[in-house]
Design a protein around this motif. Structure first.
Motif, PDB file in Angstrom:
ATOM      1  N   PRO A 188       0.857  -1.297  -0.016  1.00  0.00           N
ATOM      2  CA  PRO A 188      -0.084  -0.099   0.112  1.00  0.00           C
ATOM      3  C   PRO A 188       0.680   1.135  -0.093  1.00  0.00           C
ATOM      4  CG  PRO A 188       0.048  -0.831   2.539  1.00  0.00           C
ATOM      5  CD  PRO A 188       0.871  -1.801   1.336  1.00  0.00           C
ATOM      6  N   ARG A 189       0.400   2.234  -0.669  1.00  0.00           N
ATOM      7  CA  ARG A 189       1.296   3.601  -0.957  1.00  0.00           C
ATOM      8  C   ARG A 189       1.430   4.066   0.165  1.00  0.00           C
ATOM      9  NH1 ARG A 189       4.567   3.413  -3.598  1.00  0.00           N
ATOM     10  NH2 ARG A 189       4.929   5.596  -4.029  1.00  0.00           N
ATOM     11  N   HIS A 190       0.463   4.257   1.423  1.00  0.00           N
ATOM     12  CA  HIS A 190       0.657   5.058   2.709  1.00  0.00           C
ATOM     13  C   HIS A 190       1.713   4.456   3.714  1.00  0.00           C
ATOM     14  CE1 HIS A 190      -2.110   1.720   4.158  1.00  0.00           C
ATOM     15  NE2 HIS A 190      -1.648   2.158   5.487  1.00  0.00           N
ATOM     16  N   VAL A 191       2.033   3.120   3.208  1.00  0.00           N
ATOM     17  CA  VAL A 191       2.994   2.506   3.919  1.00  0.00           C
ATOM     18  C   VAL A 191       4.591   2.526   3.151  1.00  0.00           C
ATOM     19  CG1 VAL A 191       4.072   0.251   4.838  1.00  0.00           C
ATOM     20  CG2 VAL A 191       1.711   0.911   5.172  1.00  0.00           C
ATOM     21  N   LEU A 192       4.467   2.218   1.779  1.00  0.00           N
ATOM     22  CA  LEU A 192       5.682   2.126   0.982  1.00  0.00           C
ATOM     23  C   LEU A 192       6.048   3.427   0.252  1.00  0.00           C
ATOM     24  CD1 LEU A 192       5.183  -1.456  -0.051  1.00  0.00           C
ATOM     25  CD2 LEU A 192       6.798  -0.616   1.657  1.00  0.00           C
ATOM     26  N   HIS A 193       5.475   4.533   0.408  1.00  0.00           N
ATOM     27  CA  HIS A 193       5.890   5.709  -0.562  1.00  0.00           C
ATOM     28  C   HIS A 193       7.147   6.274  -0.319  1.00  0.00           C
ATOM     29  CE1 HIS A 193       3.899   7.839   2.148  1.00  0.00           C
ATOM     30  NE2 HIS A 193       4.553   9.138   1.864  1.00  0.00           N
ATOM     31  N   HIS A 194       7.572   6.144   1.036  1.00  0.00           N
ATOM     32  CA  HIS A 194       8.811   6.728   1.436  1.00  0.00           C
ATOM     33  C   HIS A 194      10.024   6.064   0.712  1.00  0.00           C
ATOM     34  CE1 HIS A 194       6.747  10.016   3.860  1.00  0.00           C
ATOM     35  NE2 HIS A 194       6.454   9.106   4.424  1.00  0.00           N
ATOM     36  N   GLN A 195       9.773   4.628   0.569  1.00  0.00           N
ATOM     37  CA  GLN A 195      11.032   3.864   0.357  1.00  0.00           C
ATOM     38  C   GLN A 195      10.739   3.102  -1.179  1.00  0.00           C
ATOM     39  OE1 GLN A 195      11.079   0.312   3.027  1.00  0.00           O
ATOM     40  NE2 GLN A 195       9.147   0.807   3.685  1.00  0.00           N
ATOM     41  N   HIS A 196       9.558   3.036  -1.593  1.00  0.00           N
ATOM     42  CA  HIS A 196       9.419   2.296  -2.837  1.00  0.00           C
ATOM     43  C   HIS A 196       8.735   3.255  -3.977  1.00  0.00           C
ATOM     44  CE1 HIS A 196      10.134  -1.874  -1.105  1.00  0.00           C
ATOM     45  NE2 HIS A 196      11.400  -1.193  -1.544  1.00  0.00           N
ATOM     46  N   ILE A 197       9.376   3.557  -5.201  1.00  0.00           N
ATOM     47  CA  ILE A 197       8.321   4.103  -5.953  1.00  0.00           C
ATOM     48  C   ILE A 197       7.379   3.323  -6.757  1.00  0.00           C
ATOM     49  CG2 ILE A 197      10.090   6.106  -6.532  1.00  0.00           C
ATOM     50  CD1 ILE A 197      11.016   4.438  -9.240  1.00  0.00           C
ATOM     51  N   SER A 198       6.427   3.998  -7.220  1.00  0.00           N
ATOM     52  CA  SER A 198       5.249   3.199  -8.133  1.00  0.00           C
ATOM     53  C   SER A 198       5.932   3.387  -9.698  1.00  0.00           C
ATOM     54  CB  SER A 198       3.906   4.191  -7.955  1.00  0.00           C
ATOM     55  OG  SER A 198       4.146   5.403  -8.485  1.00  0.00           O
ATOM     56  N   PRO A 199       5.028   2.682 -10.572  1.00  0.00           N
ATOM     57  CA  PRO A 199       5.336   2.768 -11.910  1.00  0.00           C
ATOM     58  C   PRO A 199       5.395   4.039 -12.450  1.00  0.00           C
ATOM     59  CG  PRO A 199       4.177   0.614 -11.371  1.00  0.00           C
ATOM     60  CD  PRO A 199       4.284   1.530 -10.090  1.00  0.00           C
ATOM     61  N   SER A 200       4.280   4.993 -11.957  1.00  0.00           N
ATOM     62  CA  SER A 200       4.214   6.223 -12.289  1.00  0.00           C
ATOM     63  C   SER A 200       5.058   7.210 -11.958  1.00  0.00           C
ATOM     64  CB  SER A 200       2.605   7.031 -11.831  1.00  0.00           C
ATOM     65  OG  SER A 200       2.765   8.156 -12.117  1.00  0.00           O
ATOM     66  N   GLU A 201       5.736   6.917 -10.637  1.00  0.00           N
ATOM     67  CA  GLU A 201       6.887   7.812 -10.367  1.00  0.00           C
ATOM     68  C   GLU A 201       8.216   7.322 -10.986  1.00  0.00           C
ATOM     69  OE1 GLU A 201       5.622   8.765  -5.695  1.00  0.00           O
ATOM     70  OE2 GLU A 201       6.225   6.608  -6.096  1.00  0.00           O
ATOM     71  N   ALA A 202       8.219   6.056 -11.312  1.00  0.00           N
ATOM     72  CA  ALA A 202       9.486   5.768 -12.285  1.00  0.00           C
ATOM     73  C   ALA A 202       9.434   6.332 -13.567  1.00  0.00           C
ATOM     74  CB  ALA A 202       9.362   4.048 -12.462  1.00  0.00           C
ATOM     75  N   LEU A 203       8.140   6.560 -14.049  1.00  0.00           N
ATOM     76  CA  LEU A 203       8.238   7.343 -15.437  1.00  0.00           C
ATOM     77  C   LEU A 203       8.533   8.759 -15.153  1.00  0.00           C
ATOM     78  CD1 LEU A 203       4.780   5.864 -16.641  1.00  0.00           C
ATOM     79  CD2 LEU A 203       7.227   5.480 -17.664  1.00  0.00           C
ATOM     80  N   GLN A 204       8.209   9.243 -13.978  1.00  0.00           N
ATOM     81  CA  GLN A 204       8.655  10.624 -13.701  1.00  0.00           C
ATOM     82  C   GLN A 204      10.484  10.843 -13.667  1.00  0.00           C
ATOM     83  OE1 GLN A 204       6.674  13.167 -13.615  1.00  0.00           O
ATOM     84  NE2 GLN A 204       8.234  14.760 -12.969  1.00  0.00           N
ATOM     85  N   ILE A 205      10.740  10.031 -12.957  1.00  0.00           N
ATOM     86  CA  ILE A 205      12.134   9.589 -12.720  1.00  0.00           C
ATOM     87  C   ILE A 205      12.827   9.651 -14.136  1.00  0.00           C
ATOM     88  CG2 ILE A 205      14.095   8.413 -11.940  1.00  0.00           C
ATOM     89  CD1 ILE A 205      12.569   7.868  -9.531  1.00  0.00           C
TER      90      ILE A 205
END
Length: 278
Positions: A188-205
């Motif tokens: 879940p994002r509220h747990v993991l967003h500080h340490q693992h990016i989502s596919p959408s954030e990978a595209l931003q990077i």
């Protein structure tokens, strides 16, 4: 330039005459063969079946990114690039051919072989953490790596949450030919967003570091989060279309497959007889 994916964040990148291995894990579980999540699929080959490895990039010391069995097998036959504070762990396992780098620190890699050119290898920041047990949490650093050769360039991300540092990396190092970006273990994002990016954030990077091609890694290997293990590539492709990124610029590599990178296209399978040559 070719890239072969072995699961999780383990890739063999062949560039400018070098064989570069990233975050190697070939064991059946995250902690050797006896503890932790088990592989959903076995490794496509044994470590001993790879061509000669010249360089290993280790982004941090978590078990799914640093396999002690691999360290023992490769030993001092390769040059290990690791984040600040991790050299002592390698020395404790008898491995001394280790280059330890702080964030933004650069090293000029030279080879005794006249056929291999000089490489620039730099440690760059990410947002994550480190530790192999309860007593060594954050005792060593975590990082990504930029590798620049005369013709090719690589960005190996490791694990990260999204933060503004990737814009800085893009400004400092310019265009990168191939980026290896994590796309799994994000729910879940509220747990993991500080340490693992989502596919959408990978595209931003991908955009912020000026990557020409990106391969999504860190998915489909171990069950470590709530999303379906086959979702990350689908979400990545949906995001690529929404952002209008060029077809062939972002994608994934099948387990054990070797693809050629360059020429404006990506993910053209290399014929089996040409893949990972000795």
């Amino acid at each position: 330039m070719t890239v072969t994916w072995f699961g999780q964040s383990t890739c063999l990148v062949q560039m400018d005459g070098y064989n570069i291995l990233t975050d190697p894990i070939f064991s059946t579980r995250t902690i050797g063969s006896w503890f932790g999540p088990k592989r959903l699929r076995p490794p496509p080959c044994k470590l001993s079946e790879l061509p000669r490895v010249d360089i290993v990039l280790v982004s941090h010391d978590h078990y799914d990114h640093l396999d002690r069995a691999v360290v023992k097998e490769l030993g001092n036959s390769v040059t290990w690039y690791v984040p600040l504070g991790l050299r002592g762990w390698f020395n404790g396992h008898g491995v001394t051919n280790v280059i330890e780098l702080d964030w933004w620190q650069e090293h000029t890699h030279t080879s005794v072989s006249p056929t291999q050119p000089t490489l620039l290898i730099a440690s760059t920041p990410t947002q994550h953490w480190s530790g192999r047990h309860f007593f060594d949490v954050n005792r060593s650093l975590w990082s990504s790596f930029i590798v620049k050769g005369p013709r090719e360039s690589l960005f190996h991300c490791g694990d990260t949450g999204y933060c503004g540092v990737f814009k800085e990396i893009g400004r400092k190092y310019g265009e990168v030919g191939l980026a290896l970006l994590p796309i799994g273990a994000y729910e879940p994002r509220h747990v993991l967003h500080h340490q693992h990016i989502s596919p959408s954030e990978a595209l931003q990077i991908h955009t912020e570091i000026n990557a020409t091609h990106t391969v999504g890694v860190h998915w489909g290997t171990f069950m470590m989060s709530d999303e379906h293990y086959l979702d990350p590539p689908k979400v990545l492709e949906e995001g690529r279309r929404e952002r209008g990124l060029r077809v062939g610029s972002v994608g994934v590599v099948g387990l054990g497959r070797t693809v050629r990178v360059g020429g404006g296209m990506f993910c053209a399978d290399v014929p089996a007889e040409q893949s990972i040559p000795s």
